[in-house]
Scaffold this motif. Structure first.
Motif, short mmCIF file in Angstrom:
data_model
loop_
_atom_site.label_atom_id
_atom_site.label_comp_id
_atom_site.label_asym_id
_atom_site.label_seq_id
_atom_site.Cartn_x
_atom_site.Cartn_y
_atom_site.Cartn_z
N TYR A 1 0.82 -1.22 0.00
CA TYR A 1 0.00 0.00 0.00
C TYR A 1 0.85 1.27 0.00
CZ TYR A 1 -3.40 3.48 1.49
OH TYR A 1 -4.19 4.60 1.56
N MET A 2 2.11 1.17 0.40
CA MET A 2 2.99 2.34 0.47
C MET A 2 3.11 3.04 -0.89
SD MET A 2 6.14 1.22 2.97
CE MET A 2 6.99 2.81 2.87
N LEU A 3 2.86 2.31 -1.97
CA LEU A 3 2.92 2.90 -3.30
C LEU A 3 1.91 4.05 -3.44
CD1 LEU A 3 3.99 2.75 -6.24
CD2 LEU A 3 2.14 1.12 -6.72
N THR A 4 0.75 3.92 -2.79
CA THR A 4 -0.28 4.96 -2.91
C THR A 4 0.15 6.28 -2.30
OG1 THR A 4 -2.05 3.31 -3.02
CG2 THR A 4 -2.66 5.53 -2.35
N PRO A 5 0.56 6.32 -1.01
CA PRO A 5 1.02 7.62 -0.47
C PRO A 5 2.29 8.12 -1.13
CG PRO A 5 1.35 5.85 1.14
CD PRO A 5 0.51 5.29 0.03
N PHE A 6 3.10 7.24 -1.70
CA PHE A 6 4.29 7.70 -2.42
C PHE A 6 3.88 8.52 -3.65
CE2 PHE A 6 7.72 7.36 -5.51
CZ PHE A 6 8.83 7.70 -4.74
N MET A 7 2.81 8.10 -4.32
CA MET A 7 2.37 8.81 -5.51
C MET A 7 1.51 10.03 -5.17
SD MET A 7 3.95 7.23 -7.68
CE MET A 7 3.47 8.50 -8.82
N ILE A 8 0.85 10.02 -3.99
CA ILE A 8 0.07 11.19 -3.55
C ILE A 8 0.75 11.70 -2.29
CG2 ILE A 8 -2.21 12.06 -2.98
CD1 ILE A 8 -3.40 9.52 -4.02
N PRO A 9 1.74 12.59 -2.41
CA PRO A 9 2.52 12.99 -1.22
C PRO A 9 1.72 13.85 -0.26
CG PRO A 9 3.18 14.29 -3.12
CD PRO A 9 2.19 13.29 -3.62
#
Length: 584
Positions: A431-439
């Motif tokens: 799931y870390m990919l999601t906050p990485f793309m939406i900082p």
């Protein structure tokens, strides 16, 4: 002779840089082609065993084959049962309309399973009667199953055929696969843009990619304040009383406070461990700050604390001041809970408003793959390899700190949750990919709540209270990384920080991390404030400005994972955790 050696060394360095640039470019292009092949491999449509010809008489004998096929494509028992009921009714109606055999195809795309049924004949929509609610109609009972699954059905007319689509299964990894593929293609395009004419590349970066990213972030900012307000108010209003609110709130706040303090200590530990030796001096050409940063660096702790309570109800929402929005939301939720049944109608309105905000945010987030492509292409195009090489150690140390934080979260789950952290690590790391793309932790609120409920088994009561609160006050990633940044910049300026100054910086970080100022580059403003407090030239911040976009994304991923870990532990302590779903 020395000039000759210097010239030779410069030529070799330039040649090596070009070779490295060329090699990385082609490596990323190859990765992009692999990703594209991965995409094609997942389009597993229409094998021979995925096609069926059905009539009203033959449907019963084909159902078992369809059931087996859908089960093999990861559709659960409930989804398969409903799909077969829908198929039977649709086949009967299409066959009654034209007396033609119905063609059925099962499609499997990125884990999603859908069924397409088509038959020749006059234009006929089998769902037309669903729009009316006539209990006297002979089709009323037959229409009930369509009404129950209306959102999963679709009708179209193509090439003289009536085509019906039934969505059977939605894979949780669907968006992740597409987003990851878009990221890889974006990286390849970013490298490719470096070889385009400067005018063309600048137009693509500034006129297209940057515009796409800005539109997306503006759309998210539009909904942030009302989303946080209704989500937090609705969650608090469901708590049974002051004692339950105080108990759950105390656990959440205590967890956030403790993890933030430990994150600060981790930042100090990594800094002193890896920056104890010789550190290169600060490059003069990287000492410039973004416009407006200098005057934003004098943020005071007292103004931060006093700014929590707004002077009116509307300005926090209009200005997007999240701490003030949370204060109003908490006050509203507590009042609704205290009034009990008197506010049942108002609580229902808040619940519906919360559902509306979540749906609107879901519609915006559906554009994530496009934004992921634009963000990664812009990121790679903006930085040259020489700068990235100078800052590589800095980024690696932040990643090491991030790993330490993930171990901390796992330890908290073991010690206080008394459950295995393996499921959390396996699911949260993806799931870390999601906050990485939406900082932005706040922008991820609806996605994080949904993740906690559907993937980790946390109840809506705990998730809708803990996650919005953590998105504004739990900044573990920021706390760790800003300490590391300040210590590095101090060493590069030749300044040794004594124990008292380190304590002062740590306390300021604890206070500032829970409410970074609402200005552009707020993470940089926090660092600038700490530099001033430590007697370090603020201009030193120019060294990390170029890659702060990457640092900010790493910080957000760590912040969100800290919110998730706390949410799991508190849910377990309140018996609000579905352990069977958590362990899946």
């Amino acid at each position: 002779m020395e000039d000759l050696l210097d010239s030779l060394f410069s030529d070799l360095t330039a040649t090596g840089s070009q070779i490295l640039n060329f090699g990385i470019t082609w490596a990323v292009i190859i990765l992009a082609f692999i990703a594209f092949g991965f995409l094609l491999w997942h389009i597993r449509c229409l094998r021979d065993d995925c096609e069926f010809t059905l009539t009203r008489e033959s449907i019963s004998e084909q159902c078992e084959k369809i059931r087996t096929l859908l089960t093999s494509m990861k559709a659960n028992k409930r989804e398969v049962t409903y799909a077969l009921l829908l198929i039977e009714e649709i086949v009967v109606r299409l066959h009654e309309n034209a007396g033609q055999a119905v063609s059925l195809r099962v499609r499997h795309f990125f884990g999603d399973v859908s069924i397409s049924l088509s038959a020749r004949g006059e234009a006929y929509n089998p769902f037309e009667s669903v729009e009316s609610w006539n209990t006297e109609s002979e089709d009323y009972l037959r229409d009930l199953i369509f009404r129950a699954h209306k959102l999963n059905l679709g009708y179209s007319r193509r090439n003289g055929r009536n085509v019906v689509l039934v969505r059977v299964h939605r894979a949780t990894s669907h968006s992740m696969y597409i987003t990851f593929t878009a990221m890889l293609i974006g990286i390849a395009c970013g490298f490719g843009m470096k070889f385009l004419p400067a005018g063309v590349a600048s137009f693509i970066a500034g006129g297209v990619l940057s515009t796409v990213q800005s539109l997306f972030l503006n759309a998210i900012s539009l909904l942030l304040a009302p989303l946080v307000f209704f989500s937090l108010s609705s969650g608090l209003s469901k708590l049974s009383g002051g004692s339950e609110i105080g108990r759950i709130g105390g656990k959440v706040l205590a967890s956030y406070l403790v993890t933030t303090v430990i994150s600060i200590l981790i930042g100090f530990g990594i800094s002193f461990l890896f920056f104890s030796g010789s550190v290169p001096s600060l490059p003069e050409n990287l000492a410039a700050l973004p416009e407006g940063m200098q005057q934003s660096a004098d943020v005071s702790v007292s103004s931060l604390l006093l700014g929590i309570i707004p002077r009116n109800m509307l300005s926090p929402i209009l200005e997007g001041n999240m701490l003030q929005v949370i204060f109003i939301a908490v006050l509203t939720g507590l009042a609704l809970s205290a009034l009990g049944d008197k506010t049942a109608a108002l609580r229902s309105i808040f619940d519906e408003a919360n559902s509306l905000m979540l749906k609107m945010m879901e519609m915006i987030i559906s554009f994530m793959p496009t934004v992921a492509f634009a963000a990664m292409a812009l990121l790679v195009f903006s930085y040259d390899l020489a700068t990235l090489a100078v800052l590589a150690k800095y980024l690696i140390l932040i990643i090491i700190g991030g790993i330490a934080l993930l171990l901390l979260y796992s330890a908290i789950i073991i010690i206080f949750g008394r459950i295995s952290p393996l499921a959390y690590i396996r699911k949260a790391c993806v799931y870390m990919l999601t906050p990485f793309m939406i900082p932005s932790s706040s922008a991820c609120i609806p996605l994080t709540i949904d993740f906690c409920k559907k993937k980790l088994g946390v109840s809506n009561k705990i998730a809708s209270f803990s996650i919005p609160l953590g998105a504004s006050i739990n900044m573990n990633g920021i706390a760790m990384s800003v300490i590391l940044t300040v210590i590095l910049l101090a060493r590069m300026c030749g300044i040794e920080l004594d124990f008292g100054t380190c304590v002062k910086i740590g306390v300021l970080t604890l206070l500032l991390a829970i409410g970074a100022p609402g200005v552009p580059n707020s993470g940089l403003v926090v660092v600038a404030t700490l530099l001033v407090a430590g007697g370090i030239p603020v201009g030193a911040l120019g060294f990390v400005v170029g890659i702060w976009n990457i640092v900010d994304r790493l910080q957000t991923s760590l912040n969100v994972n800290g919110d998730i870990a706390t949410c799991v532990v508190v849910a377990k302590s309140e018996n609000e955790l579905d352990e069977s779903l958590y362990s899946e």
